[in-house]
Every structure is written in structure tokens, then in C-alpha cells.
Design an enzyme around this catalytic site. Structure first.
Site, mmCIF file in Angstrom:
data_model
loop_
_atom_site.group_PDB
_atom_site.id
_atom_site.type_symbol
_atom_site.label_atom_id
_atom_site.label_comp_id
_atom_site.label_asym_id
_atom_site.label_seq_id
_atom_site.Cartn_x
_atom_site.Cartn_y
_atom_site.Cartn_z
ATOM 1 N N SER A 215 0.848 -1.186 0.000
ATOM 2 C CA SER A 215 0.000 0.000 0.000
ATOM 3 C C SER A 215 0.886 1.239 0.000
ATOM 4 C CB SER A 215 -0.904 0.027 1.234
ATOM 5 O OG SER A 215 -1.799 -1.064 1.216
ATOM 6 N N GLY A 217 -0.603 4.495 0.057
ATOM 7 C CA GLY A 217 -1.416 5.644 0.428
ATOM 8 C C GLY A 217 -1.949 6.366 -0.788
ATOM 9 N N GLY A 220 -1.146 5.095 -4.375
ATOM 10 C CA GLY A 220 -1.703 3.892 -4.974
ATOM 11 C C GLY A 220 -1.255 2.617 -4.300
ATOM 12 N N GLY A 246 -6.488 1.279 4.942
ATOM 13 C CA GLY A 246 -5.645 0.146 4.559
ATOM 14 C C GLY A 246 -6.321 -1.188 4.825
ATOM 15 N N ASP A 247 -7.085 -1.270 5.917
ATOM 16 C CA ASP A 247 -7.812 -2.501 6.228
ATOM 17 C C ASP A 247 -8.888 -2.768 5.179
ATOM 18 O OD1 ASP A 247 -6.271 -2.311 8.535
ATOM 19 O OD2 ASP A 247 -7.895 -1.372 9.671
#
Length: 305
Positions: A215, A217, A220, A246-247
Site C-alpha cells: 500500500s 497511500g 496507490g 488500509g484494512d
């Protein structure tokens, strides 16, 4: 069924304030209390999408009892593994102008027996599962190698195994053969010692990971294999609360991979879910209409029955 392990669940408290200021008394505009932890946030998103999901949660004390009651009230199937000590609390302070500030307690002390008990639960549950997700931190002082037998057993049983972990636990998951390791860029650098993303991903692949999804942020998301890198841009012009994004992205990735999506589509789905989570006020939720806006009609997940 998707089995989701949250090694260090929490009572998640979100404070909304007019402005975050250090060293002053501040009035809280509103308070949200939810059962949380990265894996539990994921489980809520997966369940909302109609995916059969079962959470495995080590819980202790009054806070652990509260988490269990709230999870059951949300209609999320779960198995609690008793631990000594008190389940932790996290506090996130949110205003409309600054990035949220999160205070996370370390979590209760755990023993080898606790992790062995949890492993026994997982071995029984993998008989009816096709996917195992291990997501979140371990309590401070816990043996990071505790995750290795859970992952190795699930891989041997033929499950898709996704490890959303950090530090030595991420390295242990890779060495145990996790199908997908999914750190963010900072977690990847911290665990491997490589500031270059590709070098860090190759380090996990060399340890035994099948795929490394990173990830980035607002930059992308990328998937690294031994043969190359697949990159997808973030959804543009989305603002809000990034806590739990993110989860949600991991949940979208899992849904797409279980449906047999190719890697670019799986990453686009992850990016859409992550962006849709930013539009919701608390972790563990996505704006489902936004997910469908961010994907083309042929890419959209199926609506729950």
C-alpha cells in the site's frame, strides 16, 4: 469461508474535536466506540459485502468482554480465545483540518499457551475455509514467530493466506509461505531494512512469500512478484478520515482474489475499497456506493444476497 485472525484486538475510541492542539484542554464534539483492530475492521467490511467471515479474537478482561458483546451485536461470527490481562484500547483524535492522531495501547501479555490454543482453533476452522487472513499488530512482547505455524498449516491445507502484518511478524509470515504479504511502504522498509520498495519486496519473496502487495497511500498500490511489478494509482480527489483505509483495501483485495480476479483488477478493487473507507467517519466501514462508482460496471463486486 474467510477466517480472520486479529492478534491484538481493541476497543477503538474515536474523538472528534474542532482542532487538535497539544497541551490544552479540548472539548470533544462526539465520541464513537467500536470493537476494533485491523483484522476486525476487515471482517466488518467483508461481512458487509456478503462474504462468509469468521473472526478469531484473543480477548481478556472487561474490555475483552465488551468487544465480544459488540462483535456479536454486529452479527459477526467469532470465536474468542481467552487471554490473561485486559484487551487494549486505542484512541483516535480527528478534526477536519489535520491528519488523525492515534494512541494505541500495547495490549495484554500473552503466553505460548495462548497462541497454541489459537492455533488449535484455526486448525479446526480451516476444514471449512478457503482463506485465512492474519491482520494487525501483536501485543508488545509477544513472540512474532507465533504467526508462522498458523500460516504454514493453512498453506499446507491449500488456503489463500494473506498476512497484513509488520516487523518481525511480517518476516515470519513470509518465511511460512504466506500467499500474499501486504505491508504498507513504511512497514516493508522497517521489516526488511530496505528503503527501496522493490528491494524490500524481493527480500520477502526470497523468504518464501508468494506475492507482496504494498500500500502506497495516496500514491496507490503495487504488487511485486519475482517477475515484475503491477501498479495501480489511487482513486483521485478523495478526502476524509483515512483511519482503516488500509484494512478496507486489504478486504477488497481478498474479495477480488477469491473471485478469481487477475492482479490488475484485484489491485483496482483494493484501491476502490480503500478510497471508499476514507469517506466513512470510522474504521471498519466503506461507502458501498462509492466502491461501485470507483470501479467500472464489469469490475464491481456482487451485491450481498
Amino acid at each position: 469461508m474467510i477466517v480472520v485472525v486479529t492478534p491484538n484486538p481493541a476497543v477503538d475510541v474515536t474523538y472528534r474535536v474542532d482542532e487538535q492542539r497539544i497541551g490544552t484542554t479540548q472539548r470533544v464534539r462526539s465520541v464513537e466506540r467500536r470493537p476494533g483492530g485491523k483484522g476486525l475492521n476487515m471482517a466488518r467490511v467483508l461481512t458487509a459485502e456478503g462474504a462468509p467471515t469468521h473472526s478469531v479474537l484473543p480477548l481478556g478482561g472487561a474490555a475483552g468482554s465488551w468487544v465480544a458483546e459488540q462483535v456479536e451485536a454486529l452479527g459477526l461470527p467469532m470465536t474468542a480465545v481467552p487471554v490473561d490481562g485486559e484487551t487494549r484500547t486505542t484512541v483516535t483524535v480527528v478534526d477536519d483540518r489535520a491528519h488523525p492522531t492515534m494512541f494505541g495501547e500495547p495490549g495484554p501479555a500473552t503466553t505460548l499457551a495462548t497462541w497454541q490454543d489459537l492455533g488449535g482453533v484455526l486448525r479446526r476452522m480451516t476444514e471449512d475455509a478457503d482463506t485465512l487472513v492474519v491482520s494487525g499488530s501483536l501485543p508488545v512482547g509477544a513472540d512474532p514467530g507465533a504467526v508462522a505455524p498458523w500460516i504454514a498449516d493453512a498453506v499446507a491445507a491449500g488456503l489463500l493466506v494473506v498476512a497484513d502484518l509488520a516487523g518481525p511478524a511480517l518476516l515470519a509470515a513470509a518465511a511460512a509461505g504466506a500467499s500474499v504479504c501486504k505491508p504498507n511502504r513504511d512497514e516493508l522498509a522497517e521489516a526488511t531494512g530496505h528503503r527501496d520498495e522493490r528491494d524490500g519486496a524481493l527480500a520477502l519473496l526470497d523468504r518464501g512469500a508468494g506475492l507482496v502487495v504494498v500500500s502506497r497511500g495516496h500514491r496507490g498500490i503495487a504488487a511485486h512478484s519475482r517477475t515484475g511489478v503491477v501498479e495501480v494509482a489511487a482513486v483521485p480527489d478523495v478526502t476524509g478520515n483515512p483511519t482503516g483505509a488500509g484494512d478496507a483495501a486489504t478486504a477488497g483485495l481478498v474479495l477480488a482474489l477469491r473471485d478469481g480476479a487477475d492482479l490488475p483488477l484485484a489491485l483496482r478493487t483494493a484501491a476502490a475499497f480503500g478510497a471508499a473507507a476514507v469517506l466513512r467517519p470510522v474504521a471498519g466501514e466503506v461507502d458501498r456506493a462509492a466502491v461501485r462508482r470507483f470501479l467500472t460496471p464489469g469490475e464491481r463486486p456482487r451485491d450481498p444476497a
